[in-house]
Design an enzyme around this catalytic site. Structure first.
Site, mmCIF file in Angstrom:
data_model
loop_
_atom_site.group_PDB
_atom_site.id
_atom_site.type_symbol
_atom_site.label_atom_id
_atom_site.label_comp_id
_atom_site.label_asym_id
_atom_site.label_seq_id
_atom_site.Cartn_x
_atom_site.Cartn_y
_atom_site.Cartn_z
ATOM 1 C CG ASP A 24 -1.642 -1.323 1.395
ATOM 2 O OD1 ASP A 24 -2.653 -1.516 0.730
ATOM 3 O OD2 ASP A 24 -1.144 -2.171 2.148
ATOM 4 C CD GLU A 259 -2.234 -3.252 -6.604
ATOM 5 O OE1 GLU A 259 -3.071 -3.854 -5.914
ATOM 6 O OE2 GLU A 259 -2.407 -2.088 -7.007
HETATM 7 O O1 TRH Z 1 4.480 -6.043 0.217
HETATM 8 P P1 TRH Z 1 3.403 -6.657 -0.585
HETATM 9 O O2 TRH Z 1 2.995 -7.993 -0.188
HETATM 10 O O3 TRH Z 1 2.212 -5.697 -0.557
HETATM 11 C C1 TRH Z 1 0.842 -5.772 -0.644
HETATM 12 C C2 TRH Z 1 0.215 -5.564 0.709
HETATM 13 O O4 TRH Z 1 0.295 -6.743 1.448
HETATM 14 C C3 TRH Z 1 -1.207 -5.160 0.539
HETATM 15 O O5 TRH Z 1 -1.902 -5.110 1.747
HETATM 16 C C4 TRH Z 1 -1.892 -6.071 -0.448
HETATM 17 O O6 TRH Z 1 -3.145 -5.597 -0.637
HETATM 18 C C5 TRH Z 1 -1.150 -6.062 -1.742
HETATM 19 O O7 TRH Z 1 0.172 -6.515 -1.534
HETATM 20 C C6 TRH Z 1 -1.832 -6.837 -2.834
HETATM 21 O O8 TRH Z 1 3.859 -6.688 -2.140
HETATM 22 P P2 TRH Z 1 4.016 -5.549 -3.220
HETATM 23 O O9 TRH Z 1 2.697 -5.006 -3.637
HETATM 24 O O10 TRH Z 1 4.823 -6.129 -4.280
HETATM 25 O O11 TRH Z 1 4.812 -4.401 -2.503
HETATM 26 C C7 TRH Z 1 6.164 -4.469 -2.176
HETATM 27 C C8 TRH Z 1 6.804 -3.117 -2.315
HETATM 28 O O12 TRH Z 1 8.162 -3.180 -1.894
HETATM 29 C C9 TRH Z 1 6.851 -2.624 -3.759
HETATM 30 O O13 TRH Z 1 6.652 -1.231 -3.796
HETATM 31 C C10 TRH Z 1 8.259 -2.961 -4.209
HETATM 32 C C11 TRH Z 1 9.008 -2.731 -2.951
HETATM 33 N N1 TRH Z 1 10.305 -3.423 -2.815
HETATM 34 C C12 TRH Z 1 11.443 -2.642 -2.728
HETATM 35 O O14 TRH Z 1 11.381 -1.410 -2.815
HETATM 36 N N2 TRH Z 1 12.632 -3.263 -2.540
HETATM 37 C C13 TRH Z 1 12.759 -4.605 -2.455
HETATM 38 O O15 TRH Z 1 13.887 -5.122 -2.275
HETATM 39 C C14 TRH Z 1 11.569 -5.397 -2.610
HETATM 40 C C15 TRH Z 1 11.676 -6.901 -2.570
HETATM 41 C C16 TRH Z 1 10.364 -4.766 -2.763
#
Ligand code: TRH
Length: 362
Positions: A24, A259
């Site tokens: 989020d 996402e």
């Molecule tokens: O962290 P997520 O699982 O996020 C979400 C939330 O759980 C939310 O509540 C849910 O509704 C949604 O998923 C579907 O996975 P996501 O979306 O990929 O977010 C991770 C964030 O972290 C993304 O902006 C990328 C960032 N990131 C980095 O900046 N550096 C890293 O090394 C990694 C692995 C990720």
């Protein structure tokens, strides 16, 4: 005052409450950054866990105001555009300030991403908020021209292409992150998944693969390196969003989740495996199939079916079936498909453009 019709808003307030993990905050921070730096809007991000942004978007505060949610209780002046992310429920104080304006701000309810067909018809539908009478519009990110699109920075694809076509850049980037340089004999992958993903089965299978496989896994602690047969797992410090893109771009395959990382992997133009966020009553599996239907449209029937099975396996914890080797054996076809898909996405306007265009129509 809201800007005259046919113009875009100058000021934007984004409201975000972190449910869990980083997604989020990741989506809202990314959108804030883009609206401020590319569209030159004055953006304020109200967020209940501002600390989440420190690591993934360390420079965000230079471009936009990051305001703790508690400050919204003293909110008086609304921006021209108010974005309520993921139905986070705007505080009463904000609703009151919105009602007080002679011309109320544009109120957007930015929803979660889905490939389900209904997103095409539900996108940009206005409704009247029962308590305030204000108009609020649902904005659905998505993969088709009828939805709100995906967040994609203006120069992202040009940067990606330069990086992917320049082995020296990739080597330097990897060196800076203590990763080995690209090696045509090895298959390199990144891995970011939920604890429920069947990692043990994946690692077992890859350890007996015919070529060396190197998996790079950003983690928040327990960094290190471990080799088992053909597989070496590198646990590296969590990256900023900018560096995470580079990790996705430099890998042959990316395991992603949620996402935002899922979208970035598609924009990397490389094959991916998606660990989807689990929803009640298995609703996430419907979402998964809807995405696969779109993503694999141009794949051969065989590839399409086995790929769908592989995606499903990656979402079942007790899975021991061994399709990972099949996946790696078909990397070339999967890469061609990933490229076609990325081009399809690149041809469409990104979410920020669609959002601002939408404001012009009001
Ligand atoms: O962290 P997520 O699982 O996020 C979400 C939330 O759980 C939310 O509540 C849910 O509704 C949604 O998923 C579907 O996975 P996501 O979306 O990929 O977010 C991770 C964030 O972290 C993304 O902006 C990328 C960032 N990131 C980095 O900046 N550096 C890293 O090394 C990694 C692995 C990720």
């Amino acid at each position: 005052m809201r800007p005259a019709p046919n113009s875009t808003p100058d000021s934007i307030d984004i409201f975000c409450r972190v449910i869990d993990n980083l997604g989020d905050a990741g989506v809202c921070g990314r959108l804030t950054h883009q609206l401020a730096t590319e569209h030159h809007k004055t953006v304020r991000l109200f967020i209940d866990q501002p600390a989440c942004l420190n690591q993934i978007l360390p420079d965000l505060a230079q471009h936009a105001a990051i305001i703790p949610w508690s400050e919204a209780l003293r909110y008086t002046d609304t921006a021209d555009l108010v974005i309520e992310a993921f139905a986070c429920d705007l505080p009463d104080r904000v609703l009151t300030a919105m009602m007080k304006r002679t011309i109320p701000p544009v109120w957007i309810d930015l929803e979660y991403l889905t490939a389900e067909k209904w997103a095409d018809t539900c996108h940009a539908i206005p409704s009247t908020h029962p308590m305030t009478g204000l108009k609020k519009t649902l904005f659905f990110p998505g993969f088709t021209p009828l939805t709100g699109g995906l967040i994609r920075e203006r120069d992202l694809i040009a940067h990606r292409n330069r990086f992917q076509n320049n082995p020296q850049d990739q080597t330097s980037w990897r060196q800076a992150h203590n990763l080995p340089p690209p090696d045509p004999d090895c298959i390199d992958g990144s891995i970011f998944c939920y604890p429920g993903a069947p990692c043990a089965a994946l690692f077992d299978d890859l350890s007996t693969y015919s070529r060396p496989v190197r998996l790079f896994q950003p983690v928040t602690h327990d960094y290190g390196q471990e080799t088992r047969g053909a597989l070496t797992l590198y646990r590296i410090p969590f990256l900023s969003q900018k560096d995470y893109d580079r990790l996705l771009w430099t890998c042959d395959v990316n395991f992603v989740r949620g996402e935002d990382s899922f979208v970035r992997a598609q924009l990397a133009g490389r094959p991916l495996l998606w660990n989807i966020y689990v929803q009640e009553e298995q609703a996430h599996l419907v979402k998964l199939d809807a995405f696969l239907d779109l993503y694999t449209t141009a794949f051969s029937e065989d590839l399409r079916k086995t790929l769908a099975k592989t995606f499903h396996l990656w979402n079942e914890i007790h899975q021991t079936d061994k399709l990972w080797r099949w996946y790696l054996d078909h990397l070339q076809q999967l890469t061609e498909g990933a490229n076609r898909w990325s081009v399809y996405l690149e041809m469409q306007p990104d979410l920020s453009d669609r959002l601002l265009e939408f404001c012009k129509t009001l």
